[in-house]
Structure formats: C-alpha cells, structure tokens
Design an enzyme around this catalytic site. Structure first.
Site, PDB file in Angstrom:
ATOM      1  N   ASP A 156       0.864  -1.183   0.000  1.00  8.51           N
ATOM      2  CA  ASP A 156       0.000   0.000   0.000  1.00  8.51           C
ATOM      3  C   ASP A 156       0.900   1.232   0.000  1.00  8.51           C
ATOM      4  O   ASP A 156       1.983   1.218   0.599  1.00  8.51           O
ATOM      5  CB  ASP A 156      -0.902   0.019   1.233  1.00  8.51           C
ATOM      6  CG  ASP A 156      -2.029  -1.005   1.149  1.00  8.51           C
ATOM      7  OD1 ASP A 156      -2.340  -1.434   0.023  1.00  8.51           O
ATOM      8  OD2 ASP A 156      -2.572  -1.378   2.201  1.00  8.51           O
ATOM      9  N   ASP A 175      -6.960  -1.379  -4.586  1.00  9.46           N
ATOM     10  CA  ASP A 175      -8.068  -1.051  -3.686  1.00  9.46           C
ATOM     11  C   ASP A 175      -9.026  -0.063  -4.337  1.00  9.46           C
ATOM     12  O   ASP A 175     -10.255  -0.208  -4.246  1.00  9.46           O
ATOM     13  CB  ASP A 175      -7.536  -0.452  -2.378  1.00  9.46           C
ATOM     14  CG  ASP A 175      -6.630  -1.405  -1.618  1.00  9.46           C
ATOM     15  OD1 ASP A 175      -6.758  -2.624  -1.817  1.00  9.46           O
ATOM     16  OD2 ASP A 175      -5.802  -0.919  -0.830  1.00  9.46           O
TER      17      ASP A 175
END
Length: 211
Positions: A156, A175
C-alpha cells in the site's frame, strides 16, 4: 399482437439471458438475439487489464523508489506517498487474516470469471473488470511477496490529507479499482440494469385488442 399459440413478443423486445438459457435447457430452437446485443467480454477484459497493469507498475515503482524514504508530500498535502505493507484486505481491513483473504480473493476471481460469460451490459463489464483487476493485483502480492506463498503482505502506498494515515487508511490502485467497480455495480443495480443489459421489472405493454 396475438396468434393461436399465445402472445408474440415485439421484435424490439430484448431477450434476456435467463430466457435464452431456459429455452436451450428445454431443447427448443435457439432464439435469435437482436443484432445490437453483443457480448462485452472484450470490454470486461480491457478494464481488468488496465486496472491490473496500473496496480502492478505502480507497486514496482513504489518498492524501487520509496523503500527507504519517508512520506513524499504531493498536491499540496492532499496526497502522501509512502510504502507500507498490509497483511489485511483493502484499506487495511482484516489485518492478520492473510491466508483467509487469499482464499476469498481466489473465490471472488472464479465467480467473476464465470459471470463474465453472460455479460452484455457495458456498465457491468467495466464494473466487474475493475473489481477483477483489483482483486488479482492484491492477490499477486499475497502469493509472491514476503513472508510466503499465500501469506504475502500487500504493498500500500497512498495516503490522503495526512502523512501518518490517521484520516484515511493507506491504500493502493488495486483497492481503488475494487471500490470504483463496486460503486458502479451498486449504481447499475439501483437503476435495475441486469448483467445481460436488460432492465429488471420491465413489463410489456398490454396487447391492443383492435389489432
């Protein structure tokens, strides 16, 4: 218009995928589909490939450039770029359940691929393509990254409005693709658009007794 065999559908009425499958299962003659009904598998695949490619390329760049750096402030602080590793799901949900999430992701991919065969709606093709691309992007991390097969931590790297991520959880392009695809799917469902391009609850006009 009515004949001895019962009511006849107008030529412009769209034959749903359910009607098509029921007809074939009963062994009846294959119904002719209107010329404007084309499968959207190509559009579905394109959306998935774009989402997956953007995610994989961005993660490769982040790991290569940001591994030993602190948060990079961009857009006047609207975004901060920093490499983190996530053992949970999208937006750091379910941290620690990596193996379970890997199995769930595999199941989601299988269901979407099976559903794609009946896609005639452009909107649904894009929505499911985005979800598939995002799911595969994070699944690649879970399979190939440390600490091991099926237990890998997802890269991330995007934070919004705060360098420490306290305003919004750190996320990645995969995401974002999943969320955008889910939102689009929700809009299509609320509008009554089915996967085959027809509208749920559509009723035909009553037959004209004078005809």
């Amino acid at each position: 218009m009515v004949c001895d065999g019962g009511p006849v559908r107008d030529n412009d009425e769209v034959t749903s995928a359910a009607d098509y499958d029921a007809t074939m299962a009963a062994g009846e003659t294959e119904p002719a589909l209107p010329s404007n009904r084309t499968r959207r598998v190509g559009l579905f695949a394109l959306a998935a490939v774009v989402a997956l490619s953007a995610d994989l390329i961005s993660k490769f760049a982040v790991v290569s450039i940001l591994s030993d750096r602190g948060p990079v402030r961009v857009l006047g602080g609207a975004l901060y770029l920093v490499q983190t590793r996530n053992s949970g799901a999208a937006f750091s949900v379910g941290t620690g359940a990596t193996v379970v999430l890997t199995v769930v992701a595999l199941a989601v991919v299988a269901v979407i691929l099976r559903t794609a065969r009946g896609l005639y709606s452009p909107g649904w093709a894009i929505a499911l393509g985005l979800v598939l691309g995002g799911a595969v992007g994070n699944l690649v991390d879970r399979i190939f990254r440390a600490p091991g097969l099926g237990r890998g931590h997802v890269v991330d790297w995007i934070r919004v409005f705060a360098a420490d991520g306290h305003i919004w959880p750190t996320f990645n392009i995969a995401d974002s693709s999943i969320v955008c695809g889910a939102v689009l799917a929700g809009i299509l469902a609320l509008r009554g658009v089915d996967l085959d391009g027809s509208r749920s609850g559509r009723t035909s006009l009553p037959a004209d007794p004078a005809r």
